[in-house]
Scaffold this motif. Structure first.
Motif, PDB file in Angstrom:
ATOM      1  N   THR A 237       4.415  10.045   2.063  1.00  0.00           N
ATOM      2  CA  THR A 237       3.457   8.947   1.922  1.00  0.00           C
ATOM      3  C   THR A 237       3.438   8.123   3.206  1.00  0.00           C
ATOM      4  O   THR A 237       4.484   7.690   3.683  1.00  0.00           O
ATOM      5  CB  THR A 237       3.844   8.049   0.724  1.00  0.00           C
ATOM      6  OG1 THR A 237       3.941   8.857  -0.450  1.00  0.00           O
ATOM      7  CG2 THR A 237       2.823   6.960   0.499  1.00  0.00           C
TER       8      THR A 237
ATOM      9  N   ALA B  24       0.837  -1.204   0.000  1.00  0.00           N
ATOM     10  CA  ALA B  24       0.000   0.000   0.000  1.00  0.00           C
ATOM     11  C   ALA B  24       0.872   1.254   0.000  1.00  0.00           C
ATOM     12  O   ALA B  24       0.612   2.217  -0.743  1.00  0.00           O
ATOM     13  CB  ALA B  24      -0.945  -0.011   1.201  1.00  0.00           C
ATOM     14  N   HIS B  25       1.912   1.246   0.824  1.00  0.00           N
ATOM     15  CA  HIS B  25       2.850   2.379   0.843  1.00  0.00           C
ATOM     16  C   HIS B  25       3.494   2.546  -0.530  1.00  0.00           C
ATOM     17  O   HIS B  25       3.559   3.655  -1.063  1.00  0.00           O
ATOM     18  CB  HIS B  25       3.925   2.163   1.922  1.00  0.00           C
ATOM     19  CG  HIS B  25       5.067   3.116   1.838  1.00  0.00           C
ATOM     20  ND1 HIS B  25       4.961   4.445   2.193  1.00  0.00           N
ATOM     21  CD2 HIS B  25       6.351   2.934   1.427  1.00  0.00           C
ATOM     22  CE1 HIS B  25       6.126   5.039   2.004  1.00  0.00           C
ATOM     23  NE2 HIS B  25       6.990   4.134   1.544  1.00  0.00           N
ATOM     24  N   THR B  26       3.942   1.458  -1.099  1.00  0.00           N
ATOM     25  CA  THR B  26       4.598   1.493  -2.410  1.00  0.00           C
ATOM     26  C   THR B  26       3.672   2.088  -3.467  1.00  0.00           C
ATOM     27  O   THR B  26       4.104   2.920  -4.276  1.00  0.00           O
ATOM     28  CB  THR B  26       5.031   0.061  -2.807  1.00  0.00           C
ATOM     29  OG1 THR B  26       6.041  -0.361  -1.884  1.00  0.00           O
ATOM     30  CG2 THR B  26       5.563   0.000  -4.210  1.00  0.00           C
ATOM     31  N   GLN B  27       2.429   1.679  -3.461  1.00  0.00           N
ATOM     32  CA  GLN B  27       1.475   2.220  -4.436  1.00  0.00           C
ATOM     33  C   GLN B  27       1.281   3.724  -4.232  1.00  0.00           C
ATOM     34  O   GLN B  27       1.192   4.475  -5.203  1.00  0.00           O
ATOM     35  CB  GLN B  27       0.145   1.487  -4.326  1.00  0.00           C
ATOM     36  CG  GLN B  27       0.236   0.055  -4.816  1.00  0.00           C
ATOM     37  CD  GLN B  27      -1.056  -0.690  -4.583  1.00  0.00           C
ATOM     38  OE1 GLN B  27      -1.477  -0.915  -3.442  1.00  0.00           O
ATOM     39  NE2 GLN B  27      -1.703  -1.068  -5.662  1.00  0.00           N
ATOM     40  N   GLY B  28       1.244   4.170  -2.977  1.00  0.00           N
ATOM     41  CA  GLY B  28       1.126   5.598  -2.701  1.00  0.00           C
ATOM     42  C   GLY B  28       2.349   6.376  -3.160  1.00  0.00           C
ATOM     43  O   GLY B  28       2.225   7.478  -3.707  1.00  0.00           O
TER      44      GLY B  28
ATOM     45  N   GLY C  34      -0.250   4.376   2.387  1.00  0.00           N
ATOM     46  CA  GLY C  34      -0.310   4.932   1.038  1.00  0.00           C
ATOM     47  C   GLY C  34      -0.938   6.294   0.926  1.00  0.00           C
ATOM     48  O   GLY C  34      -1.040   6.844  -0.168  1.00  0.00           O
TER      49      GLY C  34
ATOM     50  N   GLU D 236       2.190   6.674  -6.852  1.00  0.00           N
ATOM     51  CA  GLU D 236       1.173   7.671  -7.216  1.00  0.00           C
ATOM     52  C   GLU D 236       1.728   9.082  -7.063  1.00  0.00           C
ATOM     53  O   GLU D 236       1.504   9.949  -7.893  1.00  0.00           O
ATOM     54  CB  GLU D 236      -0.055   7.482  -6.328  1.00  0.00           C
ATOM     55  CG  GLU D 236      -1.183   8.443  -6.617  1.00  0.00           C
ATOM     56  CD  GLU D 236      -2.362   8.210  -5.685  1.00  0.00           C
ATOM     57  OE1 GLU D 236      -2.881   9.218  -5.136  1.00  0.00           O
ATOM     58  OE2 GLU D 236      -2.753   7.051  -5.485  1.00  0.00           O
TER      59      GLU D 236
END
Length: 187
Positions: free
Chosen positions: A134, A26-30, A138, A33
């Protein structure tokens, strides 16, 4: 870097992180983004930033954790397992002033000799900005809140706690430089 690079990075990161470490995913996706949101600052290197943002924490994947220091483990995986672009690997290896944490862990010489810091301040600052604004889930946060959260999660006396306190002035400066550059950009 092309969209193919960012698509590849997303597949690799998802494969390594989504099931094993969903919060890290989730962090990585944020972070990715956030990188997409500042593409206009990077020009031809926008895809490189997005790929690095997507892969910056891949070294946390349990099967990749050889040294237990995620920037080094992730960079080695990308270099040795995928023959990834050298600039990408060096960004991942040195994201968010990892050299200071490597020093805390007794891995400074190893990291510095294998993966020298990329002498491209805008890219380095941009990746710090994306990571340090972030949350673990995320979402968006300020750099100060992120630093406080990291210290709270790991503890002040931990390796990460000591590192983040040492790195805080540089992390804040990097974020401020990117925020100033974004503010100066025409919309």
């Amino acid at each position: 870097m092309t969209d193919l690079m960012t698509e590849w990075a997303a597949r690799v990161a998802e494969t390594e992180l989504s099931a094993a470490l969903p919060r890290r995913w989730a962090h990585t996706q944020g972070v990715a983004e956030r990188a997409t949101g500042i593409r206009r600052l990077l020009g031809k290197d926008a895809g490189l930033l997005t790929a690095a943002a997507t892969l910056h924490d891949v070294g946390y994947a349990p099967r990749l954790a050889v040294t237990g220091f995620h920037p080094l483990d992730g960079a080695r995986f990308l270099r040795d397992g995928h023959g990834a672009d050298e600039r990408l690997v060096r960004l991942v290896a040195n994201h968010s002033f990892a050299l200071l944490e490597a020093e805390e862990r007794g891995l400074r010489d190893e990291l510095a000799s294998e993966f020298p810091v990329l002498e491209e301040p805008l890219l380095v600052d941009a990746l710090v900005y994306c990571d340090m604004t972030t949350t673990p889930e995320g979402g968006r946060t300020s750099v100060q809140e992120r630093i406080t959260e990291i210290i709270g999660r790991y503890g002040e006396g931990s390796v990460v706690g000591r590192f983040i306190r040492r790195a805080a002035p540089e992390l804040v400066s990097s974020v401020q430089r990117i925020e100033a550059a974004l503010a100066a950009q025409p919309r």
